[in-house]
Design an enzyme around this catalytic site. Sequence first.
Site, PDB file in Angstrom:
ATOM      1  N   ASP A 180      -1.155 -29.559 -64.647  1.00 24.12           N
ATOM      2  CA  ASP A 180       0.094 -29.972 -64.940  1.00 24.12           C
ATOM      3  C   ASP A 180       0.866 -29.214 -66.234  1.00 24.12           C
ATOM      4  O   ASP A 180      -0.048 -28.783 -67.134  1.00 24.12           O
ATOM      5  CB  ASP A 180       0.051 -31.510 -65.597  1.00 24.12           C
ATOM      6  CG  ASP A 180       1.475 -31.982 -65.348  1.00 24.12           C
ATOM      7  OD1 ASP A 180       1.840 -33.114 -64.321  1.00 24.12           O
ATOM      8  OD2 ASP A 180       2.048 -31.950 -66.109  1.00 24.12           O
ATOM      9  N   ILE A 181       2.005 -28.688 -66.107  1.00 23.19           N
ATOM     10  CA  ILE A 181       2.349 -28.027 -67.099  1.00 23.19           C
ATOM     11  C   ILE A 181       2.707 -28.715 -68.375  1.00 23.19           C
ATOM     12  O   ILE A 181       2.959 -28.399 -69.729  1.00 23.19           O
ATOM     13  CB  ILE A 181       3.886 -27.410 -66.815  1.00 23.19           C
ATOM     14  CG1 ILE A 181       4.160 -26.139 -67.332  1.00 23.19           C
ATOM     15  CG2 ILE A 181       5.031 -28.575 -66.814  1.00 23.19           C
ATOM     16  CD1 ILE A 181       5.386 -25.317 -66.842  1.00 23.19           C
ATOM     17  N   ASN A 235       3.100 -41.289 -58.093  1.00 23.37           N
ATOM     18  CA  ASN A 235       4.335 -41.802 -58.457  1.00 23.37           C
ATOM     19  C   ASN A 235       5.373 -41.941 -57.042  1.00 23.37           C
ATOM     20  O   ASN A 235       5.443 -40.870 -56.476  1.00 23.37           O
ATOM     21  CB  ASN A 235       5.178 -41.379 -59.370  1.00 23.37           C
ATOM     22  CG  ASN A 235       4.518 -41.801 -60.769  1.00 23.37           C
ATOM     23  OD1 ASN A 235       3.989 -42.724 -61.178  1.00 23.37           O
ATOM     24  ND2 ASN A 235       4.236 -40.786 -61.592  1.00 23.37           N
ATOM     25  N   GLU A 248       9.472 -37.667 -60.526  1.00 23.98           N
ATOM     26  CA  GLU A 248      10.501 -36.482 -61.049  1.00 23.98           C
ATOM     27  C   GLU A 248      10.432 -35.386 -59.981  1.00 23.98           C
ATOM     28  O   GLU A 248      11.564 -34.739 -59.651  1.00 23.98           O
ATOM     29  CB  GLU A 248       9.708 -35.955 -62.408  1.00 23.98           C
ATOM     30  CG  GLU A 248       9.826 -36.804 -63.488  1.00 23.98           C
ATOM     31  CD  GLU A 248       9.308 -36.098 -64.794  1.00 23.98           C
ATOM     32  OE1 GLU A 248       8.764 -34.852 -64.559  1.00 23.98           O
ATOM     33  OE2 GLU A 248       9.202 -36.874 -65.826  1.00 23.98           O
ATOM     34  N   VAL A 249       9.215 -35.049 -59.200  1.00 23.88           N
ATOM     35  CA  VAL A 249       9.120 -33.875 -58.486  1.00 23.88           C
ATOM     36  C   VAL A 249       9.168 -34.482 -56.881  1.00 23.88           C
ATOM     37  O   VAL A 249       8.374 -35.137 -56.663  1.00 23.88           O
ATOM     38  CB  VAL A 249       8.216 -32.913 -58.848  1.00 23.88           C
ATOM     39  CG1 VAL A 249       8.101 -31.868 -57.720  1.00 23.88           C
ATOM     40  CG2 VAL A 249       8.152 -32.379 -60.033  1.00 23.88           C
ATOM     41  N   HIS A 252       2.647 -35.688 -54.503  1.00 24.90           N
ATOM     42  CA  HIS A 252       1.398 -35.118 -55.332  1.00 24.90           C
ATOM     43  C   HIS A 252       0.824 -36.281 -55.996  1.00 24.90           C
ATOM     44  O   HIS A 252       1.198 -37.284 -56.290  1.00 24.90           O
ATOM     45  CB  HIS A 252       2.148 -34.139 -56.589  1.00 24.90           C
ATOM     46  CG  HIS A 252       3.111 -34.861 -57.162  1.00 24.90           C
ATOM     47  ND1 HIS A 252       4.414 -35.069 -56.973  1.00 24.90           N
ATOM     48  CD2 HIS A 252       3.244 -35.576 -58.490  1.00 24.90           C
ATOM     49  CE1 HIS A 252       5.114 -35.524 -57.904  1.00 24.90           C
ATOM     50  NE2 HIS A 252       4.325 -36.040 -58.874  1.00 24.90           N
ATOM     51  N   HIS A 281      -1.615 -37.190 -59.324  1.00 26.08           N
ATOM     52  CA  HIS A 281      -2.283 -36.858 -60.581  1.00 26.08           C
ATOM     53  C   HIS A 281      -3.734 -37.231 -60.944  1.00 26.08           C
ATOM     54  O   HIS A 281      -3.981 -38.194 -60.382  1.00 26.08           O
ATOM     55  CB  HIS A 281      -1.339 -37.213 -61.667  1.00 26.08           C
ATOM     56  CG  HIS A 281      -0.014 -37.357 -61.693  1.00 26.08           C
ATOM     57  ND1 HIS A 281       0.810 -36.610 -62.776  1.00 26.08           N
ATOM     58  CD2 HIS A 281       1.006 -37.745 -60.964  1.00 26.08           C
ATOM     59  CE1 HIS A 281       1.870 -36.554 -62.624  1.00 26.08           C
ATOM     60  NE2 HIS A 281       2.129 -37.211 -61.425  1.00 26.08           N
TER      61      HIS A 281
HETATM   62  P1  AMP Z   1       5.973 -37.111 -61.462  1.00 20.14           P
HETATM   63  O1  AMP Z   1       6.761 -37.912 -62.508  1.00 20.14           O
HETATM   64  O2  AMP Z   1       5.039 -38.021 -60.692  1.00 20.14           O
HETATM   65  O3  AMP Z   1       6.994 -36.568 -60.167  1.00 20.14           O
HETATM   66  O4  AMP Z   1       5.339 -35.741 -61.872  1.00 20.14           O
HETATM   67  C1  AMP Z   1       5.593 -34.686 -61.896  1.00 20.14           C
HETATM   68  C2  AMP Z   1       4.743 -33.656 -62.654  1.00 20.14           C
HETATM   69  O5  AMP Z   1       5.092 -32.266 -62.492  1.00 20.14           O
HETATM   70  C3  AMP Z   1       4.980 -34.089 -64.404  1.00 20.14           C
HETATM   71  O6  AMP Z   1       3.596 -34.491 -64.731  1.00 20.14           O
HETATM   72  C4  AMP Z   1       5.296 -32.658 -64.884  1.00 20.14           C
HETATM   73  O7  AMP Z   1       4.750 -32.319 -66.048  1.00 20.14           O
HETATM   74  C5  AMP Z   1       4.684 -31.738 -63.878  1.00 20.14           C
HETATM   75  N1  AMP Z   1       5.509 -30.510 -63.325  1.00 20.14           N
HETATM   76  C6  AMP Z   1       6.866 -30.012 -63.518  1.00 20.14           C
HETATM   77  N2  AMP Z   1       6.914 -28.901 -63.200  1.00 20.14           N
HETATM   78  C7  AMP Z   1       5.741 -28.221 -63.263  1.00 20.14           C
HETATM   79  C8  AMP Z   1       5.352 -26.987 -63.141  1.00 20.14           C
HETATM   80  N3  AMP Z   1       6.409 -25.598 -62.793  1.00 20.14           N
HETATM   81  N4  AMP Z   1       4.111 -26.492 -63.267  1.00 20.14           N
HETATM   82  C9  AMP Z   1       3.005 -27.630 -63.465  1.00 20.14           C
HETATM   83  N5  AMP Z   1       3.321 -28.966 -63.540  1.00 20.14           N
HETATM   84  C10 AMP Z   1       4.625 -29.128 -63.174  1.00 20.14           C
END
Ligand code: AMP
Length: 120
Positions: free
Chosen positions: A33-34, A91, A99-100, A104, A106
């Site tokens: 994770d970034i 999530n 967010e994404v 996925h 974690h």
């Molecule tokens: P969620 O809130 O469950 O959608 O988590 C999205 C996760 O993606 C967050 O923990 C971010 O830090 C991570 N994230 C977003 N962009 C990147 C990226 N380019 N590389 C790695 N992790 C990312």
Amino acid sequence: MSYDPNNVFARILRGEIPCERLYEDSFAIAFADISPQAPVHVLVIPKGSYVSMADFSARADDAEIAGFFKAVGEVARRLDLEAGGYRMLANHGADAGQEVPHFHVHLFAGRPLGRMVAKE
Ligand code: AMP
């Protein structure tokens, strides 16, 4: 919600955005994770195009679902997370703060992780 092929994890899968790749098989990839929330914070994503757990569980076939969750366990084993313990979390949607919009999981580890869910 339809799948956005330009979301950041789709771009990682296509190699358009770099990541610290930790694992890959025919069903999944895992990368750091970034913005890590624990000493170990890894994301495992299916190679197929699914928005979230809701979409994945509804549309993915049995082989994809089994392959994906086997990959999550394999990543935890390869990173030696089993003895100390780890948390897996996914999530879905607004209340969970997703967010994404690519499904996925974690994996968090490396310290005591506290409560399962924030109080407020
Ligand atoms: P969620 O809130 O469950 O959608 O988590 C999205 C996760 O993606 C967050 O923990 C971010 O830090 C991570 N994230 C977003 N962009 C990147 C990226 N380019 N590389 C790695 N992790 C990312």
